[in-house]
Design a protein around this motif. Structure first.
Motif, mmCIF file in Angstrom:
data_model
loop_
_atom_site.group_PDB
_atom_site.id
_atom_site.type_symbol
_atom_site.label_atom_id
_atom_site.label_comp_id
_atom_site.label_asym_id
_atom_site.label_seq_id
_atom_site.Cartn_x
_atom_site.Cartn_y
_atom_site.Cartn_z
ATOM 1 N N SER A 17 0.837 -1.204 0.000
ATOM 2 C CA SER A 17 0.000 0.000 0.000
ATOM 3 C C SER A 17 0.875 1.259 0.000
ATOM 4 C CB SER A 17 -0.908 0.002 1.238
ATOM 5 O OG SER A 17 -1.392 1.307 1.473
ATOM 6 N N PRO A 18 0.814 2.065 -1.066
ATOM 7 C CA PRO A 18 1.622 3.285 -1.088
ATOM 8 C C PRO A 18 1.145 4.304 -0.050
ATOM 9 C CG PRO A 18 0.132 3.222 -2.978
ATOM 10 C CD PRO A 18 0.012 1.896 -2.288
ATOM 11 N N TYR A 19 -0.157 4.284 0.237
ATOM 12 C CA TYR A 19 -0.671 5.213 1.261
ATOM 13 C C TYR A 19 -0.168 4.804 2.647
ATOM 14 C CZ TYR A 19 -3.432 7.449 -2.292
ATOM 15 O OH TYR A 19 -3.802 8.148 -3.413
ATOM 16 N N ASN A 54 -14.670 -5.650 1.218
ATOM 17 C CA ASN A 54 -14.325 -4.387 0.560
ATOM 18 C C ASN A 54 -13.466 -4.601 -0.689
ATOM 19 O OD1 ASN A 54 -14.236 -1.611 0.225
ATOM 20 N ND2 ASN A 54 -12.500 -1.319 1.594
ATOM 21 N N LEU A 58 -12.449 -1.602 -4.113
ATOM 22 C CA LEU A 58 -11.122 -1.148 -4.503
ATOM 23 C C LEU A 58 -10.831 -1.491 -5.958
ATOM 24 C CD1 LEU A 58 -8.682 0.171 -3.137
ATOM 25 C CD2 LEU A 58 -7.764 -2.097 -2.796
ATOM 26 N N LYS A 64 -12.130 5.333 -8.885
ATOM 27 C CA LYS A 64 -11.442 5.338 -7.587
ATOM 28 C C LYS A 64 -9.995 4.849 -7.756
ATOM 29 C CE LYS A 64 -12.176 4.112 -2.810
ATOM 30 N NZ LYS A 64 -12.962 3.364 -1.849
ATOM 31 N N GLY A 184 -9.229 -1.136 5.249
ATOM 32 C CA GLY A 184 -8.221 -0.669 4.297
ATOM 33 C C GLY A 184 -6.937 -0.340 5.038
ATOM 34 N N ALA A 185 -6.006 0.306 4.312
ATOM 35 C CA ALA A 185 -4.696 0.622 4.889
ATOM 36 C C ALA A 185 -4.272 2.050 4.517
ATOM 37 C CB ALA A 185 -3.662 -0.369 4.376
ATOM 38 N N TRP A 201 -8.551 5.641 9.347
ATOM 39 C CA TRP A 201 -8.099 5.066 8.083
ATOM 40 C C TRP A 201 -7.409 6.147 7.277
ATOM 41 C CZ3 TRP A 201 -10.780 5.891 3.028
ATOM 42 C CH2 TRP A 201 -10.157 5.193 1.986
ATOM 43 N N GLY A 202 -6.179 5.866 6.835
ATOM 44 C CA GLY A 202 -5.516 6.761 5.892
ATOM 45 C C GLY A 202 -4.303 7.471 6.456
ATOM 46 N N SER A 203 -3.449 7.885 5.504
ATOM 47 C CA SER A 203 -2.225 8.622 5.843
ATOM 48 C C SER A 203 -2.540 10.110 6.007
ATOM 49 C CB SER A 203 -1.219 8.465 4.706
ATOM 50 O OG SER A 203 -1.783 8.980 3.503
ATOM 51 N N ASP A 204 -3.802 10.465 5.793
ATOM 52 C CA ASP A 204 -4.189 11.875 5.795
ATOM 53 C C ASP A 204 -4.979 12.267 7.044
ATOM 54 O OD1 ASP A 204 -6.292 10.237 5.150
ATOM 55 O OD2 ASP A 204 -6.884 11.285 3.330
HETATM 56 N N1 LIG Z 1 -7.186 8.954 1.744
HETATM 57 C C1 LIG Z 1 -6.403 7.841 2.163
HETATM 58 C C2 LIG Z 1 -6.502 6.754 1.111
HETATM 59 C C3 LIG Z 1 -5.881 5.447 1.560
HETATM 60 C C4 LIG Z 1 -6.142 4.335 0.560
HETATM 61 O O1 LIG Z 1 -6.715 4.543 -0.501
HETATM 62 N N2 LIG Z 1 -5.742 3.120 0.936
HETATM 63 C C5 LIG Z 1 -6.080 1.964 0.138
HETATM 64 C C6 LIG Z 1 -4.947 0.951 0.179
HETATM 65 S S1 LIG Z 1 -3.529 1.583 -0.705
HETATM 66 C C7 LIG Z 1 -7.308 1.325 0.778
HETATM 67 O O2 LIG Z 1 -7.279 1.011 1.934
HETATM 68 N N3 LIG Z 1 -8.409 1.218 0.045
HETATM 69 C C8 LIG Z 1 -9.643 0.683 0.553
HETATM 70 C C9 LIG Z 1 -10.820 1.507 0.098
HETATM 71 O O3 LIG Z 1 -10.635 2.416 -0.726
HETATM 72 O O4 LIG Z 1 -11.919 1.252 0.573
HETATM 73 C C10 LIG Z 1 -4.947 8.286 2.394
HETATM 74 O O5 LIG Z 1 -4.589 9.400 1.989
HETATM 75 O O6 LIG Z 1 -4.163 7.543 2.973
#
Ligand SMILES: N[C@@H](CCC(=O)N[C@@H](CS)C(=O)NCC(=O)O)C(=O)O
Length: 229
Positions: A17-19, A54, A58, A64, A184-185, A201-204
């Motif tokens: 996961s890049p995020y 989920n 994705l 998305k 998610g991650a 959830w998320g890096s943000d």
């Molecule tokens: N807005 C989040 C997005 C994180 C994201 O899209 N993570 C992906 C994995 S790389 C995920 O968990 N997706 C599940 C989903 O979209 O429901 C961030 O900036 O970190």
């Protein structure tokens, strides 16, 4: 009930996961200035997505998926992380995957916890910067050599990647995340000193986490970045 003096942050991640990479680098930087005890928790994202029902979300919503990739260059520039998507994401992410890497991290987490951060970072650099593979035992040995794990120890850990105990422990970590609501991650559980747990959830979400725990969030903190090579 005795109250904890430090906020504990459980950071659940998969090196595919890049995020999760962005959040990992951000939290590594904030870890040095916040009064927190961070636990790095490798989990198998596809297992979590499946259990959380989920997977379709994705993989089946093209807008998305497109957006997920489109946002990465600005995040990479903001945090100063050398992020490059693999040229064939389907092959790198779906076909090759990260299960061996995650099992290796699971073993490191128990036996050489100080090596988890350099190992995970090297895995992300390989997969999401230099387009190098991370799905075979030989890749774990190359990673170990790069971060300074003696060959004999690395070899012994690689030999246990497919052991049922290792698999079970990785599954348990995923289950723990699922039980706290993960879909998610990165998935981040913040255990505040009043004994409560808050999930994100998320890096943000770090500005919200900072507010919750009474710390400051002055942005990217690129001056605290390690040398990425
Ligand atoms: N807005 C989040 C997005 C994180 C994201 O899209 N993570 C992906 C994995 S790389 C995920 O968990 N997706 C599940 C989903 O979209 O429901 C961030 O900036 O970190």
């Amino acid at each position: 009930m005795s109250l904890a003096s430090k906020v504990r942050i459980d950071y659940f991640f998969d090196v595919l996961s890049p995020y999760a990479w962005i959040g990992f680098e951000a939290l590594s930087r904030y870890q040095t200035v916040w009064n927190v005890d961070v636990r790095w928790r490798p989990f198998f994202l596809f297992g979590v997505l499946k259990k959380a029902e989920n997977v379709g979300q994705l993989l089946q919503a093209p807008c998305k998926a497109q957006y997920m990739f489109a946002e990465l260059p600005s995040l990479s520039a903001y945090y100063g992380i050398p992020l490059n998507a693999p040229p064939d994401p389907h092959e790198a992410i779906i076909k090759k995957g990260s299960i061996s890497a995650l099992r290796f991290l699971t073993i490191l987490n128990e036996e050489k916890v100080d090596m988890v951060v350099p190992a995970a970072r090297e895995m992300w650099l390989r997969r999401w910067s230099r387009n190098e593979d991370i799905h075979l035992g030989e890749h774990m040995l190359q990673i170990s050599r790069k971060i300074g794990i003696p060959f004999k120890e690395a070899d012994d850990m690689v030999a246990r990647i497919a052991h049922p105990d290792t698999k079970a422990r990785l599954t348990e970590t995923g289950n723990e995340a699922i039980e706290s609501g993960a879909f998610g991650a990165p998935w981040i559980n913040v255990h505040t000193t009043d004994g409560k747990m808050h999930s994100f959830w998320g890096s943000d979400r770090f500005h919200i986490i900072a507010h919750l725990i009474g710390e400051k969030f002055p942005g990217h903190m690129r001056d605290k970045a390690p040398k990425y090579d």
